[in-house]
Write an enzyme that holds these catalytic residues in place. Sequence first.
Site: not given
Length: 483
Positions: A158, A288
């Site tokens: 999870h 970026s």
Amino acid sequence: LESSLTEEMNKYRSPLVSRYASKEMSYNFSDKKKFITWRKLWIFLAKAEKALGLPITDAQIAEMESHAEDIDFAMAAEEERKLRHDVMAHVHTFAHCCPTAAPIIHLGATSCYVGDNTDLIALRDGFNILLPKLARVIDRLANFAEEYADLPTLGFTHFQPPQLTTVGKQACLWLQDLMMDVRNLERARDDLRFRGVKGTTGTQASFLQLFQGDHDKVEELDKMLTEMAGFKKAYLVTGQTYNCKVDIDCMSTLASLGASVQKICTDIRLLANLKEIEEPFEKEQIGSSAMPYKRNPMRAERCCSLARHLIALMDDPLQTASVQWLERTLDDSANRRISLPESFLTADIILSTLQNITEGLVVYPKVIERHIRHELPFMATENIIMAIVKAGGNRQECHEKIRVLSQEAAAVVKQEGGDNDLLARIQRDPYFAPILGQLDALLDPKTFIGRAPQQVKKFLAEEVRPLLEPYKANMDVKVELVL
């Protein structure tokens, strides 16, 4: 050259070919290979028909062989514009340069003789291109798993850390998926058969007529052509085309591979966010345009993006097979021209990119160690309880003590942004005095990884390495990744 380049820039070009896929896979589905294969199939047909007694001469076959690859594509395009039929356009084009053989080219055959059989050859050859690439990815991941077989790391269910595992064991979960893909691709390739010569509705009526009702010669013709094309078997029954479920079988294995790759690369992206593992990053690579510090996992992101397309393509053969009318309807053709090549081209670049990733995965043990220190005190509570019981304490009383201290430590982490100080709280509490000397041993990460290192070693030795044996000759091939 400049005007030609400008003209190309005025057209849509599939990025799968113009930007990503390898030369060998691009050629496998190219017009040049397709039409050369058509001519080879016509030559095979003439040879087999001659061997079985039809009036075909050696000179006619020699003429066809001498022109097998010199295709006048401009003439073929003009013929197709006039005839609106691609196969007949190439029959005429081939006949133009083979005037002696013209009467016997395509003798007794339908368009699907060249069309479907060529598709089956391309599918087979496509699998043969993909499998060594997949094997190389597995080899690189196996080396990675072996190197980090006993490096403790947080395991996640999870995306929460319930217990430790090792970096190598995590990689083995990826390996297991990819090994299933190898077996699936091999099985799909080996299950492929040749369509052979079946005629307009699959009854072989035209060939039975050519051989004056001799069923044995028609069967022998099918057998000879199958062997010439490099297949072990032909489909015994077909309609006008081979069964479209064959495409489902092939593309489902590729879609399943896409699911494996997307899972692996998603895991890598998650671990990159944690700064525990990163894909390779070139010295001059820009992460970026706005944020110079970023190191985006662009290779893994590309794999996920293309894997999504590969999975989505699976809908095409399912729909196509389900709507074929009786012996065949032509609404299969345009779809298959797109979906079949795109599946293999997409799988090809995914595997090339994943090889690049797995050859340069970077692990940051100190970051992993810091994350373990942050979570391990919570994970060690059961060990601490057992140690207290062995020292004569009461389990329920110890459980309550640790529960209270754990909640206090959790509040520091979650509400104050501080470090996990559970261990310090335990050390300050007189109740735990009998086991303070054991705490370091109780908190050793290697005592929390179970048999992970042993599992990795056994898995690599008994399952992974033997699977790679047939591909050893192709193992050192490098990939040039287009960024």
